[in-house]
Structure formats: structure tokens, C-alpha cells
Scaffold this motif. Structure first.
Motif, PDB file in Angstrom:
ATOM      1  N   THR A   1       8.377   2.094   4.838  1.00 19.54           N
ATOM      2  CA  THR A   1       8.765   0.709   4.018  1.00 19.54           C
ATOM      3  C   THR A   1       8.066   0.491   2.891  1.00 19.54           C
ATOM      4  O   THR A   1       6.991   0.741   2.839  1.00 19.54           O
ATOM      5  CB  THR A   1       8.604  -0.290   5.158  1.00 19.54           C
ATOM      6  N   HIS A   2       8.931   0.116   1.822  1.00 15.49           N
ATOM      7  CA  HIS A   2       8.419  -0.197   0.605  1.00 15.49           C
ATOM      8  C   HIS A   2       8.838  -1.476   0.221  1.00 15.49           C
ATOM      9  O   HIS A   2       9.657  -2.133   0.329  1.00 15.49           O
ATOM     10  CB  HIS A   2       8.805   0.919  -0.619  1.00 15.49           C
ATOM     11  N   VAL A   3       7.999  -1.869  -1.152  1.00 18.20           N
ATOM     12  CA  VAL A   3       8.352  -3.082  -1.950  1.00 18.20           C
ATOM     13  C   VAL A   3       9.641  -2.716  -2.925  1.00 18.20           C
ATOM     14  O   VAL A   3       9.911  -1.522  -2.967  1.00 18.20           O
ATOM     15  CB  VAL A   3       7.232  -3.785  -2.842  1.00 18.20           C
TER      16      VAL A   3
ATOM     17  N   THR B   1       0.823   4.207  -2.688  1.00 12.23           N
ATOM     18  CA  THR B   1       0.622   5.662  -2.488  1.00 12.23           C
ATOM     19  C   THR B   1       1.527   6.622  -3.343  1.00 12.23           C
ATOM     20  O   THR B   1       1.126   7.752  -3.616  1.00 12.23           O
ATOM     21  CB  THR B   1       0.601   6.190  -1.062  1.00 12.23           C
ATOM     22  N   HIS B   2       2.874   6.252  -3.350  1.00 10.96           N
ATOM     23  CA  HIS B   2       3.829   7.087  -4.254  1.00 10.96           C
ATOM     24  C   HIS B   2       3.481   6.933  -5.622  1.00 10.96           C
ATOM     25  O   HIS B   2       3.422   7.943  -6.389  1.00 10.96           O
ATOM     26  CB  HIS B   2       5.082   6.352  -4.143  1.00 10.96           C
ATOM     27  N   LEU B   3       2.890   5.721  -5.967  1.00  8.13           N
ATOM     28  CA  LEU B   3       2.375   5.744  -7.616  1.00  8.13           C
ATOM     29  C   LEU B   3       1.482   6.662  -7.579  1.00  8.13           C
ATOM     30  O   LEU B   3       1.097   7.633  -8.593  1.00  8.13           O
ATOM     31  CB  LEU B   3       1.938   4.342  -7.818  1.00  8.13           C
TER      32      LEU B   3
ATOM     33  N   PRO C   1      10.954  12.820  -0.112  1.00  8.66           N
ATOM     34  CA  PRO C   1      11.405  12.241   1.066  1.00  8.66           C
ATOM     35  C   PRO C   1      10.459  11.151   1.706  1.00  8.66           C
ATOM     36  O   PRO C   1       9.476  11.461   1.755  1.00  8.66           O
ATOM     37  CB  PRO C   1      11.728  13.446   1.788  1.00  8.66           C
ATOM     38  N   CYS C   2      11.178  10.165   2.346  1.00 14.16           N
ATOM     39  CA  CYS C   2      10.192   9.267   2.801  1.00 14.16           C
ATOM     40  C   CYS C   2      10.808   8.195   3.907  1.00 14.16           C
ATOM     41  O   CYS C   2      11.954   7.679   3.441  1.00 14.16           O
ATOM     42  CB  CYS C   2       9.311   8.445   1.752  1.00 14.16           C
ATOM     43  N   GLY C   3      10.506   7.922   4.903  1.00 16.87           N
ATOM     44  CA  GLY C   3      10.942   7.089   5.723  1.00 16.87           C
ATOM     45  C   GLY C   3      10.375   5.707   6.221  1.00 16.87           C
ATOM     46  O   GLY C   3      10.669   5.152   6.806  1.00 16.87           O
TER      47      GLY C   3
ATOM     48  N   PHE D   1       0.861  -1.156   0.049  1.00 13.30           N
ATOM     49  CA  PHE D   1      -0.133   0.000   0.073  1.00 13.30           C
ATOM     50  C   PHE D   1       0.902   1.283   0.041  1.00 13.30           C
ATOM     51  O   PHE D   1       0.598   2.480  -0.563  1.00 13.30           O
ATOM     52  CB  PHE D   1      -1.055  -0.131   1.366  1.00 13.30           C
ATOM     53  N   HIS D   2       1.866   1.350   0.777  1.00  9.53           N
ATOM     54  CA  HIS D   2       2.818   2.368   0.721  1.00  9.53           C
ATOM     55  C   HIS D   2       3.343   2.636  -0.393  1.00  9.53           C
ATOM     56  O   HIS D   2       3.172   4.025  -1.086  1.00  9.53           O
ATOM     57  CB  HIS D   2       3.959   2.480   1.975  1.00  9.53           C
ATOM     58  N   THR D   3       4.038   1.734  -1.268  1.00  8.63           N
ATOM     59  CA  THR D   3       4.463   2.000  -2.483  1.00  8.63           C
ATOM     60  C   THR D   3       3.502   2.463  -3.730  1.00  8.63           C
ATOM     61  O   THR D   3       3.496   3.348  -4.082  1.00  8.63           O
ATOM     62  CB  THR D   3       5.239   0.539  -2.991  1.00  8.63           C
TER      63      THR D   3
ATOM     64  N   VAL E   1      15.467   9.696   0.958  1.00  2.24           N
ATOM     65  CA  VAL E   1      14.645   9.755  -0.119  1.00  2.24           C
ATOM     66  C   VAL E   1      14.156   8.682  -0.828  1.00  2.24           C
ATOM     67  O   VAL E   1      14.897   7.603  -0.715  1.00  2.24           O
ATOM     68  CB  VAL E   1      15.040  10.886  -1.446  1.00  2.24           C
ATOM     69  N   LEU E   2      12.893   8.365  -1.376  1.00  5.20           N
ATOM     70  CA  LEU E   2      12.677   7.189  -1.798  1.00  5.20           C
ATOM     71  C   LEU E   2      12.253   7.439  -3.522  1.00  5.20           C
ATOM     72  O   LEU E   2      11.580   8.453  -3.760  1.00  5.20           O
ATOM     73  CB  LEU E   2      11.065   6.888  -1.531  1.00  5.20           C
ATOM     74  N   GLU E   3      13.041   6.549  -4.092  1.00  7.71           N
ATOM     75  CA  GLU E   3      13.072   6.964  -5.575  1.00  7.71           C
ATOM     76  C   GLU E   3      12.266   5.675  -6.024  1.00  7.71           C
ATOM     77  O   GLU E   3      12.660   4.305  -6.067  1.00  7.71           O
ATOM     78  CB  GLU E   3      14.310   6.927  -6.129  1.00  7.71           C
TER      79      GLU E   3
HETATM   80 ZN   LIG Z   1       7.110   6.128   1.167  1.00  6.59          ZN
END
Ligand SMILES: [Zn+2]
Length: 242
Positions: free
Chosen positions: A206-208, A109-111, A202-204, A105-107, A192-194
Motif C-alpha cells: 500500500t502506498h500514498v 522506499t520506492h523513492l 512490481p509491488c503488492g 514509508f513504503h512509498t 506494478v507500482l509506478e
Molecule cells: Zn511498494
């Protein structure tokens, strides 16, 4: 101070650790794979197991309010803590299914951020659903967003984090999408999450490791929360009948 192993490797499901303290907030370890509630993402649940095999169920994880840098593993109601005094060696093991849902879900939300280019003014991610509030008044097209999500998942974009300096962040104000969650300051560096070719912020959390691992996540609801807020709710797609 708890060493936050999940920041460098979100795929870790367990680690060995030593109990540093036990108080009203919970059990503090010297290192952990448990993610504490933050940035909209729910805390992990799981268990601590001591060397004698005694299991302590952990219901939630929080940043410790009184001990800066410490993470509190919140015991399940009624849990027996006597076998987990300071100095106890444990294996800290998260609920893998719950965490996997958070990561997917977290990933996703970035999409959504890439598909809906408006500032974010609220975010909540649990194992059952995620919601993102966008600061905007235009209507949103659920089918179009779902098509966009499916495309980004099918394209299998790599997901990775890196650390940048605060100066670099200040030089790129467009990186910060969220109005409600500003990256932590004063540490000299910002995580940062790319998502390669899709999103950078920026994001702290957890992602796939790849957008393909987001799987069947779909928009279940779009709500008009206020004149300037559109809420997008994500859920797991129902398996096709038959
Ligand atoms: Zn994130």
C-alpha cells in the motif's frame, strides 16, 4: 478466499464484510481492507465490529497459511471471539494512523530505489521506521539521499498501480529490483507500482497517492551490514523546535 480491497484502493479505511471462518490463525472475512504482512510491509491492526456493536480488536494481519487466498485477522491477545462466528456481518476498520505510516514509508522506499540504483536484498516497513538493504559496497551519503528524498517529495509525483502480464514482466527483467522478494507468479498478471517519472517495479503493498503525501520522511541511519550490504533506515523527521 478473501477479496483484497486494499490492492485496488489503499485509501479505504473500512468495509463491510462477512465472517467466513474462525480458527487458530484468526478471523477470515469474505473481503477486507486489512493488508497482510508481506513484501516487507507489516500487517494492519484495527477492529472488527459486529451489528450489535461488539468490538473485536485486531492486532495483526497475515496471509492464512492453510487456506490459500485467505487473509487471517489476528485477534489481540485475550480477545473474546464468541460474537464473531461464521456468518456474522461486521465492519472491518483499520488503524488509520498505523496504515498511513506504512503507506508513507513504503512509498519512500520506492523513492530510495530511484535514488540508489542497486539491487535490494531486504526490506522492512513498520509504523515507526523502514529499512532497505542494498546490495552494494560503495559508501552512501546521507545528506545527499535526504536532499534527493526532499526533492522527490516536493515535486509531487503521482503514484499509481496497474496490472501487467507475466510476459510483459519477463520482457522487462530490469523491472524487478528486489533480490529477496520476487513478484508472485502463476496468476497470469503482476501488480506494478509506478511513481510517475521516478520508479516502476512490481509491488503488492500500500502506498500514498502522491509523493507529496510522503511528507517529512528522512534517512536516520546508514549502516554497513556486510561487505556487500548497505542498510538505509528511514524515520519521520522530528518537528522543528519552536
Ligand atoms: Zn511498494
Amino acid at each position: 478466499m478473501t477479496d483484497e480491497l486494499f490492492r485496488e484502493d489503499a485509501s479505504l479505511l473500512e468495509c463491510s464484510a462477512t465472517v467466513l471462518a474462525v480458527d487458530d490463525a484468526g478471523v477470515v472475512l469474505d473481503r477486507t481492507v486489512f493488508y497482510p504482512l508481506g513484501g516487507g510491509q507489516a500487517g494492519d491492526a484495527g477492529a472488527l465490529v459486529n451489528e450489535a456493536g461488539v468490538v473485536l480488536a485486531i492486532a495483526d494481519t497475515r496471509k492464512h497459511k492453510e487456506r490459500p487466498g485467505a487473509i487471517a485477522h489476528v485477534p489481540a491477545p485475550g480477545a473474546e471471539l464468541s460474537a464473531f462466528v461464521p456468518g456474522t456481518r461486521v465492519v472491518a476498520r483499520i488503524d488509520a494512523e498505523r496504515r498511513s505510516a506504512h503507506q508513507r514509508f513504503h512509498t519512500a522506499t520506492h523513492l530510495l530505489c530511484a535514488l540508489i540504483p542497486h539491487p535490494v536484498d531486504g526490506c522492512s516497513i513498520t509504523a515507526a521506521h523502514a529499512r532497505l538493504d542494498f546490495h552494494m559496497n560503495e559508501p552512501l551519503d546521507k545528506d545527499a539521499i535526504n536532499a534527493g528524498l526532499a526533492r522527490l517529495v516536493a515535486e509531487a509525483h503521482p503514484v499509481r498501480h496497474r496490472w501487467i502480464s507475466e510476459e510483459e514482466l519477463d520482457a522487462n527483467p530490469g523491472l524487478v529490483r528486489s533480490m529477496s522478494v520476487q513478484p508472485p507468479r502463476g496468476l497470469g498478471r503482476v501488480r506494478v507500482l509506478e511513481i510517475e517519472g521516478v520508479d516502476l517495479q512490481p509491488c503488492g503493498g500500500t502506498h500514498v497517492a502522491n509523493t507529496a503525501d510522503v511528507g517529512d520522511v528522512v534517512v536516520t541511519k546508514i549502516e554497513k551490514k556486510s561487505a556487500m550490504t548497505r542498510r538505509v533506515v528511514l524515520g519521520f523527521a522530528e518537528p522543528a523546535a519552536g
